[in-house]
Design an enzyme around this catalytic site. Sequence first.
Site, PDB file in Angstrom:
ATOM      1  N   GLN A  67       0.837  -1.210   0.000  1.00 16.82           N
ATOM      2  CA  GLN A  67       0.000   0.000   0.000  1.00 16.82           C
ATOM      3  C   GLN A  67       0.872   1.260   0.000  1.00 16.82           C
ATOM      4  OE1 GLN A  67      -3.058   0.832  -0.509  1.00 16.82           O
ATOM      5  NE2 GLN A  67      -3.716  -1.273  -0.835  1.00 16.82           N
ATOM      6  N   SER A  68       1.774   1.355  -0.956  1.00 16.59           N
ATOM      7  CA  SER A  68       2.716   2.466  -0.954  1.00 16.59           C
ATOM      8  C   SER A  68       2.191   3.688  -1.707  1.00 16.59           C
ATOM      9  CB  SER A  68       4.024   2.005  -1.602  1.00 16.59           C
ATOM     10  OG  SER A  68       4.825   3.110  -1.959  1.00 16.59           O
ATOM     11  N   ASN A  69       2.208   4.830  -1.032  1.00 15.21           N
ATOM     12  CA  ASN A  69       1.859   6.097  -1.688  1.00 15.21           C
ATOM     13  C   ASN A  69       2.933   6.503  -2.689  1.00 15.21           C
ATOM     14  OD1 ASN A  69      -0.507   6.615   0.002  1.00 15.21           O
ATOM     15  ND2 ASN A  69       1.003   6.848   1.639  1.00 15.21           N
TER      16      ASN A  69
ATOM     17  N   CYS B  77       4.808   4.507  -4.481  1.00 12.26           N
ATOM     18  CA  CYS B  77       4.664   3.733  -5.715  1.00 12.26           C
ATOM     19  C   CYS B  77       3.490   4.243  -6.544  1.00 12.26           C
ATOM     20  CB  CYS B  77       4.502   2.245  -5.405  1.00 12.26           C
ATOM     21  SG  CYS B  77       6.068   1.490  -4.877  1.00 12.26           S
TER      22      CYS B  77
END
Length: 358
Positions: free
Chosen positions: A84-86, A88
Amino acid sequence: MTTAIETVRQRLASFPRVRLTHLPTPLEPMDSLSRELGGVQLHIKRDDQTGLAFGGNKARKLEFIMADVLRKRADTVVTWAGVQSNWCRQTAAAAARLGLRAVLVLLKKPTSAIVFDGNLLLDQVFGAEIRVVESEGERNFLELGGVEDLVAPVVEEERAAGHQVYLAPVGGSIPEGSMDVPLGAFGYVEAFLELFEQAQELGLPLDTVILATGSAGTQAGLLVGAKLVSPQTRVVGISVAGEAPQVSEYVRAIADRVLEELGSSERVAEDEVTVLDEYLGEGYGMMNQGVADAIRMTARQEGVLLDPVYTGKSMSGLIDLVRKGKVGAGESVVFLHTGGTPALFPYREEIVSLIEGE
Ligand SMILES: *Cc1c(COP(=O)(O)O)cnc(C)c1O
């Protein structure tokens, strides 16, 4: 006469940059929450409104980093982070905008399921190539050294397929991989200048800036900005990922590199860096009651959405610091909203169970 601000702006302008953001982001009062907390003068800097793919702090960083990608004639950006990377998500959006490929190495715990929701859903919509890799135990994924066994094979594969790869470090913070200068932090030197001018216009003293700190580049950039134009401003990082000594050291090291690149002879001493890790709870991405309370209060007092991983934690820290009198009455505090709101949705279960109606 050239002011300190103009000097810093001129230095920053010598680095290439692509436009990806809507700036300046607003600086707004939080009167209701200030009253609720008693005596503190709270403002919010809305970097959740930077404009790229639902906003967030990575947009400012990517303006400098993607310019470096283009300058180095890469066609593929490889990076890594949690599922859940912002970072990325915004990298995928920036790559799409510039006609580049994004290949995301996403680290997943063996016990967690892959659900196309929140940031992962958006990565897919932006056409990023997603490589989910299982990562067991407590890895330090803030440094390339901690994930090289997972990331290097993907880089090799891309190169073998004939792509010109730019390996971008997680969060765009520590100068590693293809990014040899802490370009991401430059975005936050500039953000500090922007904030400083907005505060001046409002006649607002800039006593304290509080933010969520992860890979340390945002805090490092703000710290450099403060050091060069407003040394009385205290920058307080609430750690969401690592323990204070290590995160402080990242902040200090990145800040020193930024100062060097900006042609300043100043350096940051250890005791100039404030990172608090007592709000980390069970660790990165783990919500707790304090986070839920912060999300609830900010939503219901201000109509502003925080996120469960970063800004909910930093706001829980801010609330606690005010309640304990560590952030003083009458003090002017700016809360930097660094974004992250797409993660509200995959955290629906925890949010519903911890945020009671009241
Ligand atoms: C990445 C991120 C941060 C932390 O920024 P760093 O520069 O990695 O310390 C804070 N908030 C949100 C929402 C983020 O995505």
